[in-house]
Write an enzyme that holds these catalytic residues in place. Structure first.
Site, PDB file in Angstrom:
ATOM      1  CB  SER A 140      48.849   2.727-124.682  1.00 16.87           C
ATOM      2  OG  SER A 140      47.981   2.039-125.551  1.00 16.87           O
ATOM      3  CE1 TYR A 179      44.432   3.983-121.411  1.00 15.72           C
ATOM      4  CE2 TYR A 179      44.835   3.547-123.736  1.00 15.72           C
ATOM      5  CZ  TYR A 179      45.070   3.265-122.401  1.00 15.72           C
ATOM      6  OH  TYR A 179      45.955   2.267-122.070  1.00 15.72           O
TER       7      TYR A 179
END
Length: 268
Positions: A139, A152
């Protein structure tokens, strides 16, 4: 990675980026297998999209992963591409351990241990194929943190460094390691993200990713233009400004006075 002629397994492809990528790769002439935890959803998707194959798989369950991997390899011996897409993103408050510990443990189990289990289950088979690829999914938040999602962010930073490391170890084998680095994409990964004005439309993201695979078959990272704002902040020397920008518009965190995102820039 070549864009066509592969047999691809995508666990975590029952919605969002995973499903959209599965359908795009199928349209390019690949045999595509999807995986997920809900059997009824998998059955519906394979009925709606003829030619897709599906298997129930829970990447948080090591025994299930090992069992299903053996079955998939036995029934699809041409499998040469693994794309572990399954992942979760949770808002956490790290000022209170009761508010974040369970979420953090689940996030790491799903986002880090899940791909590790899958790679462990398929790596011997992939090395037996003449041209194989593992596509990891990190990400933009591996490179610049969103305040409200600490676990995350950390999980995706781990996936980035895992990708860099195993690429070195597998260099002498037939297995390539390709890292997909999404920006914020309009999916249901986080509440409100699908309707976010700064999230990249899913169809545009997938089209750009497919175009990158076609034009850069030897790439080690797939970076759409929207993610480069986050990916290269530290290299450009404007890391602090990048962090301030993405957190100013975090709907799940407190506002700050940092600069906003410029046109065409997205967080993930």
């Amino acid at each position: 990675m070549q864009i066509t002629g592969n047999t691809v397994f995508i666990p975590g492809a029952t919605s969002g980026i995973g499903l959209a990528l599965a359908l795009a790769l199928q349209a390019k002439g690949n045999e595509v297998i999807i995986g997920g935890r809900r059997t009824e959803l998998l059955e519906r998707l394979t009925a709606e999209h003829l030619g897709l194959h599906s298997y129930q798989i829970d990447t948080t369950d090591p025994e299930n992963v090992a069992t299903q991997a053996k079955r998939i390899v036995a029934e699809h011996p041409e499998l040469n591409v693994l794309i572990p897409m399954a992942g979760i993103m949770r808002v956490e408050d790290w000022t209170d351990p009761a508010a974040f510990l369970a979420s953090a443990e689940q996030t790491i189990s799903t986002n880090v241990l899940g791909p590790i289990r899958l790679i462990a289950a398929f790596i011997e088979h992939l090395q037996s194929r003449p041209d194989a690829t593992i596509v990891t999914v990190s990400s933009g938040l591996a490179f610049a943190p969103l305040r409200s999602t600490p676990s995350y962010n950390a999980s995706k930073a781990a996936i980035h460094m895992l990708s860099e490391s195993i690429r070195l170890q597998l260099a002498a084998t037939s297995v390539r390691v390709l890292e997909l680095v999404p920006p914020s994409v309009a999916t249901d990964l986080l509440p409100g993200q699908k309707d976010s004005a700064i999230a990249m439309p899913l169809d545009e993201f997938i089209a750009e990713v497919v175009g990158l695979i076609e034009s850069q078959p030897d790439a080690t990272e797939l970076q759409v233009e929207n993610v480069k704002f986050l990916r290269y902040g530290e290299a450009r020397g404007d890391y602090d400004q990048v962090v301030a920008a993405i957190n100013q518009h975090d709907p799940h965190g407190k506002e700050d006075d940092g600069p906003g995102l410029a046109a065409g820039q997205s967080r993930s």
